[in-house]
Design an enzyme around this catalytic site. Structure first.
Site, mmCIF file in Angstrom:
data_model
loop_
_atom_site.group_PDB
_atom_site.id
_atom_site.type_symbol
_atom_site.label_atom_id
_atom_site.label_comp_id
_atom_site.label_asym_id
_atom_site.label_seq_id
_atom_site.Cartn_x
_atom_site.Cartn_y
_atom_site.Cartn_z
ATOM 1 N N GLU A 111 -0.094 -1.282 5.639
ATOM 2 C CA GLU A 111 1.192 -0.109 6.603
ATOM 3 C C GLU A 111 0.942 0.898 6.445
ATOM 4 O O GLU A 111 0.791 1.638 8.200
ATOM 5 C CB GLU A 111 2.782 -0.488 6.039
ATOM 6 C CG GLU A 111 3.896 -0.803 7.439
ATOM 7 C CD GLU A 111 4.470 0.763 7.094
ATOM 8 O OE1 GLU A 111 5.060 0.830 8.084
ATOM 9 O OE2 GLU A 111 3.914 1.756 5.748
ATOM 10 N N ASP A 159 0.637 -1.556 0.304
ATOM 11 C CA ASP A 159 -0.040 -0.475 0.637
ATOM 12 C C ASP A 159 0.852 0.989 0.070
ATOM 13 O O ASP A 159 2.267 0.875 -0.165
ATOM 14 C CB ASP A 159 -0.845 0.325 1.259
ATOM 15 C CG ASP A 159 0.104 -0.060 2.913
ATOM 16 O OD1 ASP A 159 1.231 -0.657 2.433
ATOM 17 O OD2 ASP A 159 -0.279 0.574 3.793
#
Ligand code: BES
Ligand code: ZN
Ligand code: ZN
Length: 471
Positions: A162, A97
């Protein structure tokens, strides 16, 4: 040069193409409307890994509440290559991400396209953390295509949350320490940056982060400041007063008792910071057109970033922030701030100290507003033994590719799962950065140098060899 390194050198274009594909998927974990893209990115990784002969599973870790909506969490990608009990097993973590990015933030090119200028590849995620993840895929390609047997078994853990606090991952790692991750001999994470723009680094410490929200409310709805101004306690006024008591302009946190939890500085440690290869001017120039650091002293800057806690005010939800001159009294506001935590700090105690301080500051205001402090997430710091064979294997790889010994650094940023790997697998974790200090992670015009990408991939490949032979 080994066959694998030569292959990497000769396949730059294909490797850049792979990164281009990754950057083109806008996998922003913090935006509801892009959650499908994060999930798409997980599937992209799965198909890439499968082409590289890995055994891949997408792990469903449930749902999340975001802005009042229940949305699926992106899958955690588990992939295994090799299962030879005579070989060591390395677990490699990365996140697929990225942070949000909009052209209007001031990008010189489309953030979700990979733009190449000389040695620079610009695009969101190029350095954080798609470049390193794709670097691992490229390493696998190089071994596969040159028919070189992998020297170690590899287990990949790639997550898609994350940048939004790694929701759901800790539980999974703890659970899988007796399952998929069982047998791990060491962990490697490439998700930080060199200390300078000149010299590679290995990192053995990270700060943690505890995130707080101060909620102040009063009226049932926003009020006209001409009609109600001067007659009511205003939530925004209370919030600003209280938020202003957390930290000084020079970065010193003003919460009583907090620094008592920080390890005292030893002469030996101070000497280490004084001797680090770091240029204050270069650092200052990379931030602004004039020096804006709280000190011009090298050791102070390094220690403030690596070994002391810091507190940053991030924003106010519910406040008027647009252009123009709206005359509103916001009915409710939430002030957001976080504290970077360091070794020895007890994060439960920290929460108590923060709440006690803020409640007592609010009490001094004699306000009739509603006031509440909420801790949204909490994370302790992490530190590893840099003399472990895992670090020696990485240092040797750096030396052989770049011809220099890597800097040994601690970082101010946080990767929450690092400590979970360390504690649940009980093995050494080595941070092996690919990008440079000026890559601009989270910022506009985030970039990765092609040379870092290619040489970094060679480092990964050699590191695998060294892991197999170092004890
Ligand atoms: N790659 C960074 C972590 C990082 C940044 C390490 C700088 C070392 C130096 C990571 O993607 C990140 O941004 N982490 C967040 C974690 C937070 C959301 C819990 C951070 O540090 O703010
Ligand atoms: Zn990252
Ligand atoms: Zn990041």
């Amino acid at each position: 040069m080994s066959t694998v390194s030569r292959y990497i050198e000769e396949h730059k274009d294909a490797f850049i193409k792979r990164l281009r594909e990754a950057v083109e998927i806008p996998s922003v974990s913090g935006e509801i409307k892009r959650r499908d893209q994060v999930i798409r990115m997980g599937h992209w990784l799965k198909s890439q890994l499968e082409e590289l002969n890995a055994d891949v599973k997408l792990i469903d870790i449930g749902t999340q509440e975001l802005e009042g909506e229940t949305i699926p969490l992106p899958p955690v990608v588990f992939a295994q290559v090799g299962n030879d009990s005579n070989k060591k097993t390395l677990t490699i973590y990365g996140h697929y991400d990225v942070q949000p990015a909009n052209t209007s933030d001031g990008w010189d090119s489309e953030p979700f396209e990979l733009t190449i200028e000389g040695d620079l590849m610009r695009g969101r995620g190029s350095t954080d953390d798609k470049g390193p993840i794709v670097g691992w895929l490229n390493t696998l390609s190089a071994y596969k295509e040159t028919k070189t047997p992998l020297p170690v078994n590899i287990k990949f853990v790639f997550e898609g949350m994350e940048e939004s606090g790694s929701e759901g991952l800790d539980e999974l790692v703890v659970k899988e320490s007796q399952g998929f991750l069982k047998g791990t001999d060491a962990v490697c994470i490439s998700d930080n940056y060199w200390l300078t723009n000149r010299k590679p680094a290995l990192t053995y410490g990270l700060r943690g982060v505890s995130y707080f929200e101060i909620c102040v409310s009063g009226p049932n709805a926003d009020l006209h400041s001409g009609v109600f101004g001067g007659t009511v306690h205003e939530p925004m006024t209370d919030l600003i007063k209280v938020m202003g008591t957390l930290v000084n302009t020079d970065g010193k946190i003003t919460i009583p008792g907090l620094y008592e939890m920080v390890q005292p500085l030893t002469d030996e440690e101070l000497a280490r910071y004084k001797n680090m290869d770091f240029d204050v001017k270069e650092y200052q120039d990379s931030i602004a057109s004039k020096p804006i650091t709280v000190s011009d002293d090298k050791a102070t800057i390094l220690m403030n970033r690596m070994r002391y806690p810091s507190l940053s005010l991030h924003g106010i939800e519910g406040a008027f922030y647009g252009g123009g001159a709206k005359t509103v009294i916001p009915a409710g506001v939430k002030g957001k701030f976080s504290i970077r935590t360091v070794p020895n700090m007890d994060i439960q105690k920290l929460e108590e100290l923060v709440k006690k301080h803020l409640n007592s500051e609010f009490a001094k205001l004699n306000s009739r507003s509603n006031f509440e402090v909420v801790q949204l997430s909490a994370g302790p710091a992490w530190a590893a033994d840099p003399n472990h064979w895992n670090f020696r294997a990485a240092a040797k790889a750096v030396k052989s590719v770049f011809g220099v010994e890597p800097d040994l650094t601690k970082e101010g940023g946080s990767i929450p799962v690092t400590l979970t790997f360390d504690e649940s697998l009980k093995v050494n974790v080595c941070l092996l950065p690919m990008g440079r200090s000026d890559d601009g992670a989270h910022s506009t015009n985030e970039k990765l140098n092609i040379s870092n990408f290619i040489e970094g991939t060679k480092v990964f490949a050699e590191y695998l060899e060294n892991v197999a032979t170092h004890d």
